[in-house]
Design a protein around this motif. Structure first.
Motif, PDB file in Angstrom:
ATOM      1  N   UNK A  14       0.832  -1.218   0.000  1.00 52.10           N
ATOM      2  CA  UNK A  14       0.000   0.000   0.000  1.00 52.10           C
ATOM      3  C   UNK A  14       0.857   1.255   0.000  1.00 52.10           C
ATOM      4  N   UNK A  15       0.438   2.211  -0.805  1.00 48.45           N
ATOM      5  CA  UNK A  15       1.213   3.435  -0.954  1.00 48.45           C
ATOM      6  C   UNK A  15       2.232   3.386  -2.065  1.00 48.45           C
ATOM      7  N   UNK A  16       2.445   2.209  -2.624  1.00 50.20           N
ATOM      8  CA  UNK A  16       3.426   2.049  -3.686  1.00 50.20           C
ATOM      9  C   UNK A  16       2.911   2.466  -5.047  1.00 50.20           C
ATOM     10  N   UNK A  17       3.760   2.261  -6.055  1.00 49.98           N
ATOM     11  CA  UNK A  17       3.446   2.670  -7.425  1.00 49.98           C
ATOM     12  C   UNK A  17       3.704   1.528  -8.400  1.00 49.98           C
ATOM     13  N   UNK A  82       0.304   4.425 -11.885  1.00 45.64           N
ATOM     14  CA  UNK A  82      -0.514   4.356 -10.681  1.00 45.64           C
ATOM     15  C   UNK A  82       0.366   4.617  -9.457  1.00 45.64           C
ATOM     16  N   UNK A  83      -0.089   5.486  -8.594  1.00 47.15           N
ATOM     17  CA  UNK A  83       0.633   5.774  -7.369  1.00 47.15           C
ATOM     18  C   UNK A  83      -0.338   5.772  -6.193  1.00 47.15           C
ATOM     19  N   UNK A 115      -2.726  -6.865 -10.780  1.00 50.97           N
ATOM     20  CA  UNK A 115      -2.151  -5.911  -9.824  1.00 50.97           C
ATOM     21  C   UNK A 115      -2.642  -6.302  -8.437  1.00 50.97           C
ATOM     22  N   UNK A 116      -1.684  -6.532  -7.538  1.00 45.89           N
ATOM     23  CA  UNK A 116      -2.021  -6.908  -6.163  1.00 45.89           C
ATOM     24  C   UNK A 116      -1.387  -5.911  -5.208  1.00 45.89           C
ATOM     25  N   UNK A 117      -2.211  -5.302  -4.378  1.00 45.42           N
ATOM     26  CA  UNK A 117      -1.732  -4.331  -3.396  1.00 45.42           C
ATOM     27  C   UNK A 117      -1.986  -4.914  -2.012  1.00 45.42           C
ATOM     28  N   UNK A 118      -0.905  -5.260  -1.344  1.00 46.10           N
ATOM     29  CA  UNK A 118      -1.034  -5.940  -0.059  1.00 46.10           C
ATOM     30  C   UNK A 118       0.211  -5.718   0.771  1.00 46.10           C
TER      31      UNK A 118
END
Length: 119
Positions: A14-17, A82-83, A115-118
């Motif tokens: 989380x918070x990454x790009x 994406x950011x 895309x996986x945000x974890x």
């Protein structure tokens, strides 16, 4: 026939790009609207961002200024930067190109990139 191939997906905290890229096989790309969609598990496909042939961009409300769509017509590519990614952005992201050229309807999709945000 138009081939559409996405790349650049992956896992990020989380918070990454991440930067997604889409390559279209034919020069007719410059005459088509390009878009990114996404589909999370168990949900329907939703528009993320679109860009017209003139370069006008439109974003879904949930983007909230975090994503930027861009296109390079000579290279037949459309990117999505994406950011500030959130877990809710986890989905398969699809590239789409569509439009009517000389009376012919074009509407082509790529296979998608995960895309996986974890954390």
């Amino acid at each position: 026939q138009v081939q559409v191939v996405e790349s650049g997906g992956g896992s990020v905290q989380p918070g990454g790009s991440l930067r997604l890229s889409c390559k279209v096989s034919r020069n007719i790309f410059r005459l088509l609207t390009a878009a990114w969609y996404r589909q999370a598990r168990g949900k329907g496909r939703e528009m993320v961002a679109t860009m017209t042939t003139a370069g006008a961009a439109n974003y879904a409300d949930f983007v909230e200024g975090r994503f930027t769509i861009s296109r390079d017509n000579p290279k037949n590519t459309v990117d999505l930067q994406m950011s500030s990614l959130k877990p809710g952005d986890t989905a398969v992201y699809y590239c789409n190109v569509e439009g009517v050229v000389s009376g012919v309807q074009y509407d082509f999709w790529g296979w998608g990139t995960q895309v996986t945000v974890s954390s």
